[in-house]
Design an enzyme around this catalytic site. Structure first.
Site, mmCIF file in Angstrom:
data_model
loop_
_atom_site.group_PDB
_atom_site.id
_atom_site.type_symbol
_atom_site.label_atom_id
_atom_site.label_comp_id
_atom_site.label_asym_id
_atom_site.label_seq_id
_atom_site.Cartn_x
_atom_site.Cartn_y
_atom_site.Cartn_z
ATOM 1 N N SER A 133 -5.699 3.628 -10.531
ATOM 2 C CA SER A 133 -5.686 4.188 -11.884
ATOM 3 C C SER A 133 -4.768 3.377 -12.784
ATOM 4 O O SER A 133 -4.593 3.669 -13.948
ATOM 5 C CB SER A 133 -5.203 5.628 -11.836
ATOM 6 O OG SER A 133 -3.931 5.666 -11.230
ATOM 7 N N CYS A 179 17.977 -9.721 14.493
ATOM 8 C CA CYS A 179 17.672 -11.126 14.813
ATOM 9 C C CYS A 179 16.386 -11.621 14.150
ATOM 10 O O CYS A 179 16.000 -12.773 14.333
ATOM 11 C CB CYS A 179 17.584 -11.311 16.323
ATOM 12 S SG CYS A 179 16.090 -10.620 17.064
ATOM 13 N N HIS A 234 2.877 -4.778 -1.710
ATOM 14 C CA HIS A 234 3.793 -3.793 -1.131
ATOM 15 C C HIS A 234 4.036 -4.030 0.355
ATOM 16 O O HIS A 234 4.466 -3.135 1.069
ATOM 17 C CB HIS A 234 3.262 -2.374 -1.380
ATOM 18 C CG HIS A 234 3.238 -1.992 -2.830
ATOM 19 N ND1 HIS A 234 2.608 -0.880 -3.315
ATOM 20 C CD2 HIS A 234 3.777 -2.605 -3.916
ATOM 21 C CE1 HIS A 234 2.759 -0.812 -4.635
ATOM 22 N NE2 HIS A 234 3.456 -1.864 -5.020
ATOM 23 N N GLN A 254 -2.316 -3.470 -3.393
ATOM 24 C CA GLN A 254 -1.156 -2.576 -3.345
ATOM 25 C C GLN A 254 -1.126 -1.837 -2.012
ATOM 26 O O GLN A 254 -0.225 -1.066 -1.744
ATOM 27 C CB GLN A 254 -1.243 -1.559 -4.484
ATOM 28 C CG GLN A 254 -1.157 -2.196 -5.856
ATOM 29 C CD GLN A 254 -1.290 -1.167 -6.959
ATOM 30 O OE1 GLN A 254 -2.291 -0.494 -7.092
ATOM 31 N NE2 GLN A 254 -0.252 -1.045 -7.754
ATOM 32 N N CYS A 256 14.086 -3.762 19.084
ATOM 33 C CA CYS A 256 13.898 -5.149 19.497
ATOM 34 C C CYS A 256 14.496 -5.348 20.892
ATOM 35 O O CYS A 256 15.307 -4.548 21.352
ATOM 36 C CB CYS A 256 14.595 -6.054 18.488
ATOM 37 S SG CYS A 256 14.563 -7.812 18.877
ATOM 38 N N PHE A 292 -1.725 7.913 -0.860
ATOM 39 C CA PHE A 292 -0.356 8.424 -1.049
ATOM 40 C C PHE A 292 -0.253 9.371 -2.229
ATOM 41 O O PHE A 292 0.503 10.318 -2.218
ATOM 42 C CB PHE A 292 0.592 7.259 -1.386
ATOM 43 C CG PHE A 292 0.996 6.455 -0.229
ATOM 44 C CD1 PHE A 292 2.229 5.835 -0.229
ATOM 45 C CD2 PHE A 292 0.166 6.291 0.853
ATOM 46 C CE1 PHE A 292 2.622 5.072 0.842
ATOM 47 C CE2 PHE A 292 0.557 5.525 1.924
ATOM 48 C CZ PHE A 292 1.785 4.913 1.921
ATOM 49 N N ARG A 293 -0.953 9.033 -3.291
ATOM 50 C CA ARG A 293 -0.638 9.675 -4.567
ATOM 51 C C ARG A 293 -1.682 10.653 -5.082
ATOM 52 O O ARG A 293 -1.424 11.363 -6.041
ATOM 53 C CB ARG A 293 -0.413 8.591 -5.634
ATOM 54 C CG ARG A 293 0.821 7.766 -5.339
ATOM 55 C CD ARG A 293 0.928 6.542 -6.185
ATOM 56 N NE ARG A 293 2.007 5.698 -5.726
ATOM 57 C CZ ARG A 293 1.877 4.768 -4.808
ATOM 58 N NH1 ARG A 293 0.700 4.549 -4.247
ATOM 59 N NH2 ARG A 293 2.904 4.051 -4.431
ATOM 60 N N ALA A 345 -5.217 2.063 -3.950
ATOM 61 C CA ALA A 345 -5.412 3.021 -2.860
ATOM 62 C C ALA A 345 -6.871 3.430 -2.637
ATOM 63 O O ALA A 345 -7.282 3.696 -1.510
ATOM 64 C CB ALA A 345 -4.572 4.261 -3.120
ATOM 65 N N ASP A 375 -2.202 -1.519 4.521
ATOM 66 C CA ASP A 375 -2.936 -1.332 5.781
ATOM 67 C C ASP A 375 -3.383 -2.625 6.454
ATOM 68 O O ASP A 375 -3.738 -2.631 7.625
ATOM 69 C CB ASP A 375 -4.148 -0.426 5.548
ATOM 70 C CG ASP A 375 -4.919 -0.820 4.299
ATOM 71 O OD1 ASP A 375 -5.369 -1.979 4.221
ATOM 72 O OD2 ASP A 375 -5.075 0.025 3.400
HETATM 73 ZN ZN LIG Z 1 16.313 -8.446 17.537
#
Ligand SMILES: [Zn+2]
Length: 241
Positions: free
Chosen positions: A190, A131, A120, A102, A149, A34-35, A23, A105
Site C-alpha cells: 500500500s 564470531c 528488510h 520488503q 553458534c 505483518f500489517r 507483503a 522470506d
Molecule cells: Zn560464533
C-alpha cells in the site's frame, strides 16, 4: 483497452523493469501479512508483535523473540508462488533488472531471481553475534530455544528489526535501480510502509504501474486493483507460454 493488455504492452515496450514487492506478494504463498487486519498484529501474544520484532526486545528477551520468530516467520514451510516465478522469467528474458522487496522470506531468490535487493533482510541469512559465522534458515528454525553458534554466541537473523536502520548498500542499490528503470511495477504494497513511498520519487521512467488489492492512488500510469498472483498469471500466459 483491457488493463492486462495495457500492462503487457508496457512490458513489451520496456527494457529495464524494476519490481518493487510488498507483503501482498508473500501472503499469496500462504504467509501472513505483518500489517494487514487479519495478519500477525491482531493475534494474541504476551507482547505486541511490533515490540517482539524490535532490537531492544531481541537483546533483552531473546528466548521470547525466538519463540515468536520460529512460530510465525518460518517461510521454509511455504513456497515461492506464480509472481516470483514470472519475475524469474522476466529476468531471464532480459527485461527485468532488479527485484526490490520488503519481504524477508527469501522467495525471490528461491525462485531463482538473481538480482534481488532485500531491503528488510532475509530469514535465510543468520550470523553469530560473537564470531559472525553464517547459519542458514534450517539451522535457526530447527533449533531448540535460542539458536547458538559453535562458539557459544547467540545467532541473530539478518532481518531488519524495529529500531534498526536499513542496510546502506541495499538502500543505495535500490535507489540506483529505480533511477535507471524505464518501468517500475509496485506490487502488493500500500506504499504506507517506509521507505517504499519515498523510493517511488526516484523513478523517472516511462511506466509506473501499481498492482494491489486496495486502491492506493500514487499517480501511477496504470493501477490494477487485483490479486498480484492473478495478474502475474496473465503475464505468464500472454508472454511466456
Ligand atoms: Zn560464533
Amino acid at each position: 483497452m483491457d488493463k492486462i493488455d495495457e500492462l503487457i504492452k508496457m512490458i513489451k515496450d520496456s527494457k529495464r523493469i524494476v519490481f518493487f514487492g510488498g507483503a501482498g506478494v508473500s501472503t499469496e504463498s500462504g504467509l501472513k501479512d505483518f500489517r494487514s487486519k487479519d495478519g500477525l498484529y491482531n493475534e494474541k501474544y504476551d507482547y505486541p508483535p511490533e515490540e517482539i520484532l524490535s532490537h531492544t526486545f531481541f537483546i533483552n528477551n531473546t528466548s521470547e523473540f525466538y519463540k515468536f520468530y520460529k512460530d510465525k516467520l518460518n517461510s521454509l514451510n511455504y513456497k515461492p508462488n506464480i509472481t516470483h516465478k514470472v519475475l524469474k522469467k522476466m529476468e531471464d528474458s532480459g527485461k527485468l533488472t532488479a527485484v526490490i522487496t520488503q519481504n524477508i522470506d527469501g522467495f525471490d531468490k528461491e525462485a531463482g531471481v538473481k538480482n534481488v535487493i532485500e531491503l528488510h533482510g532475509t530469514v535465510r541469512e543468520n550470523y553469530c553475534m560473537k564470531c559472525h559465522k553464517f547459519y542458514d534458515a534450517e539451522y535457526i528454525f530447527n533449533s531448540e530455544g535460542i539458536p547458538k553458534c559453535t562458539c557459544g554466541g547467540v545467532i541473530k537473523p539478518n532481518v531488519v528489526l524495529y529500531e534498526e536502520g536499513l542496510d546502506q548498500d541495499n538502500t543505495s542499490n535500490a535507489i540506483k535501480e529505480i533511477s535507471n528503470a524505464d518501468m517500475l511495477i509496485i506490487g502488493g504494497t500500500s506504499l504506507t510502509v517506509y521507505p517504499a513511498a519515498a523510493y517511488v520519487n526516484y523513478f523517472s521512467g516511462k511506466y509506473l504501474v501499481v498492482i494491489n488489492r486496495d486502491k492506493i492512488s500514487c499517480g501511477a500510469d496504470l493501477e490494477i486493483n487485483d490479486s498480484i498472483g492473478k495478474v502475474f498469471e496473465e503475464i505468464d500466459n500472454k508472454l511466456y507460454k
